[in-house]
Design an enzyme around this catalytic site. Structure first.
Site, PDB file in Angstrom:
ATOM      1  N   TYR A 135       0.947  -1.219  -0.002  1.00  0.00           N
ATOM      2  CA  TYR A 135      -0.096   0.122  -0.073  1.00  0.00           C
ATOM      3  C   TYR A 135       1.011   1.213   0.058  1.00  0.00           C
ATOM      4  O   TYR A 135       0.383   2.232  -0.161  1.00  0.00           O
ATOM      5  CB  TYR A 135      -0.946   0.122   1.081  1.00  0.00           C
ATOM      6  CG  TYR A 135      -2.363  -0.144   0.629  1.00  0.00           C
ATOM      7  CD1 TYR A 135      -2.674  -0.975  -0.289  1.00  0.00           C
ATOM      8  CD2 TYR A 135      -3.350   0.438   1.471  1.00  0.00           C
ATOM      9  CE1 TYR A 135      -4.088  -1.151  -0.712  1.00  0.00           C
ATOM     10  CE2 TYR A 135      -4.637   0.273   1.229  1.00  0.00           C
ATOM     11  CZ  TYR A 135      -5.154  -0.483  -0.073  1.00  0.00           C
ATOM     12  OH  TYR A 135      -6.352  -0.587  -0.311  1.00  0.00           O
ATOM     13  N   LYS A 142       4.271 -14.051   5.560  1.00  0.00           N
ATOM     14  CA  LYS A 142       5.052 -14.913   4.631  1.00  0.00           C
ATOM     15  C   LYS A 142       6.428 -15.057   4.733  1.00  0.00           C
ATOM     16  O   LYS A 142       7.144 -14.624   3.796  1.00  0.00           O
ATOM     17  CB  LYS A 142       4.519 -14.545   3.291  1.00  0.00           C
ATOM     18  CG  LYS A 142       4.870 -15.285   2.048  1.00  0.00           C
ATOM     19  CD  LYS A 142       4.138 -16.664   1.777  1.00  0.00           C
ATOM     20  CE  LYS A 142       4.737 -17.245   0.855  1.00  0.00           C
ATOM     21  NZ  LYS A 142       4.386 -18.876   0.929  1.00  0.00           N
ATOM     22  N   ASP A 179      -0.096 -18.860   3.535  1.00  0.00           N
ATOM     23  CA  ASP A 179      -0.823 -19.960   2.559  1.00  0.00           C
ATOM     24  C   ASP A 179      -1.349 -20.866   3.244  1.00  0.00           C
ATOM     25  O   ASP A 179      -2.473 -21.631   3.220  1.00  0.00           O
ATOM     26  CB  ASP A 179       0.271 -20.390   1.569  1.00  0.00           C
ATOM     27  CG  ASP A 179       1.499 -20.620   1.996  1.00  0.00           C
ATOM     28  OD1 ASP A 179       2.204 -19.742   2.609  1.00  0.00           O
ATOM     29  OD2 ASP A 179       2.127 -21.642   1.770  1.00  0.00           O
ATOM     30  N   ASP A 199      -5.758  -8.265   2.664  1.00  0.00           N
ATOM     31  CA  ASP A 199      -6.638  -8.005   1.781  1.00  0.00           C
ATOM     32  C   ASP A 199      -7.090  -9.145   1.282  1.00  0.00           C
ATOM     33  O   ASP A 199      -8.555  -9.259   1.124  1.00  0.00           O
ATOM     34  CB  ASP A 199      -5.962  -7.156   0.846  1.00  0.00           C
ATOM     35  CG  ASP A 199      -6.547  -6.604  -0.243  1.00  0.00           C
ATOM     36  OD1 ASP A 199      -7.718  -6.498  -0.205  1.00  0.00           O
ATOM     37  OD2 ASP A 199      -5.916  -6.148  -1.401  1.00  0.00           O
TER      38      ASP A 199
END
Ligand code: NAI
Length: 384
Positions: free
Chosen positions: A135, A202, A251, A275
């Site tokens: 962002y 992640k 994930d 998001d």
């Protein structure tokens, strides 16, 4: 009489109709819960097309001044006209007011058809960082002077292996930005009696951004919440504190929330993961059109439905005011008027179970009858 002043922006497109249908539901819920003792004091401020028509400015100075000096606000959707030179009003508001936490609760309403077997087990609140990560918008086009300069620097000065033709994005994440987000999520979990906060990252691949988010998250918990928050290991060793902080690689978390949603309560996440996760979770309960939200700084809580201006249905009495009403319920919970918020949630469940719903939900509920925006609001009011 206790009043809470809420500044509100009607918004563009379906904004006017969802406010007209939704605001009376909020006022009626407060009246039902507290009689004459409590009341919302709504004060309109202008933004978007309505502001432009009245003042020649899409985001007048008076609006920004009012927002900078308030603690509660609520907005309808604002249009971002396509074309050069127009900065998104939503992004401007978020940046100027430093609304660093985007908070979206996701829960199931009985009667809606969901793609999963047990949508009723989903009850989570996603805290998504709103100012950093992708962002920050630092991105350079393939072949541009900026991209070539940056690639040359990365290759020649830092020894990175980057192709000359690469488009390049930068993903900045700071200790302060990550810590204040996780702090807010932990504070909420404690106040709202939610048993866990999960850091979604992640970090196995992006060690110094996403991995750092994880490390800074645990740091906040240890430094500022040692009395009330413990890690999963501490819990396994018999620890007893009200909130567990854990982390999951993003994930894997997508699988986990599908298979074991009951194990996740509050999720704190950098921008991009949050998001994806918040939309996927909303879809899991079949409720994308019902999703409420709030953007918060340390000073202001700015509530908003998560949908846009829906230009193709604007002015046709087709829009669902549910997301606005549920955003209002979040506001009521935020100010400690939980009884009124509970009435709204119960009314929503009752009306949806009664199968008289707006067009977006009608497609998801077998045997339903379609009603307009106005009527849906009236049904909610009657069901309180
Ligand atoms: P959108 O959310 O306006 O519409 C997506 C789809 O959902 C459309 O089919 C629409 O008809 C439907 N929909 C949305 N809200 C609905 C409701 N309450 N009831 C029934 N159906 C509903 O997203 P889109 O088309 O991408 O954006 C349209 C405009 O809204 C753009 O100018 C965009 O920038 C703006 N926008 C503003 C937001 C905000 O102010 N927070 C958020 C998202 C988009």
């Amino acid at each position: 009489m206790q009043t809470k002043t809420v500044l509100f922006i009607e918004g563009d497109g379906i904004g006017r109709e969802v406010w007209a249908a939704g605001r009376p539901v909020l006022d009626a819920a407060v009246a039902k819960a507290y009689g004459d003792f409590r009341k919302l004091d709504w004060q309109e401020i202008l933004a978007g097309k309505k502001a432009f028509d009245a003042t020649g400015d899409y985001l007048p100075e008076a609006t920004m001044t009012a927002l900078k000096n308030c603690d509660l606000a609520m907005k309808g959707p604002l249009e971002t006209p396509v074309g050069g030179g127009f900065r998104s009003l939503n992004v401007t508001l978020r940046q100027v007011l430093d609304l660093y936490a985007c908070i979206r609760p996701i829960r199931y309403f009985k009667g809606i058809e969901s793609p999963v077997k047990r949508p009723d087990l989903v009850n989570m609140v996603v805290f998504r960082e709103n100012t950093e990560d992708v962002y920050a918008g630092i991105e350079y086009k393939s072949g541009s002077t900026e991209a070539r300069k940056l690639v040359a620097f990365l290759r020649d000065e830092l020894g990175a292996n980057v192709d000359d033709t690469a488009g390049v994005g930068v993903k900045p994440m700071t200790p302060n930005g990550c810590k204040r987000l996780v702090r807010k999520a932990l504070r909420f979990a404690l106040d709202d009696k939610r048993p866990s906060v999960t850091l979604a990252h992640k970090g196995n691949i992006m060690k110094f951004t996403e991995g750092a988010f994880r490390a800074w998250g645990y740091e906040v918990a240890a430094e500022e919440f040692a009395d009330s928050v413990m890690t999963e290991d501490e819990a396994k060793n018999g620890g007893k504190k009200p909130v567990i902080i854990k982390d999951r690689i993003c994930d894997a978390l997508f699988q986990q929330v599908l298979m074991f949603p009951e194990q996740y309560h509050v999720i704190a996440s950098p921008n991009l993961n949050g998001d994806y996760l918040s939309d996927a979770l909303a879809a899991q309960v079949g409720g994308l059109g019902l999703a409420p939200g709030v953007n918060m700084s340390d000073d202001i809580a700015f509530f908003e439905p998560t949908h846009g201006t829906a230009p193709t249905i604007a002015g046709k009495d087709l829009a669902n005011p549910g997301s606005l009403v549920l955003s209002g319920a979040m506001l009521l919970e935020h100010v400690g008027w939980g009884e009124a918020a509970a009435l709204i949630h119960a009314a929503m469940e009752k009306v949806i179970s009664g199968k008289r719903v707006t067009v977006d939900l009608a497609g998801q509920i077998d045997g339903s009858t379609q009603v307009g925006c106005k009527e849906f609001g009236e049904l909610l009011g009657q069901a309180l």
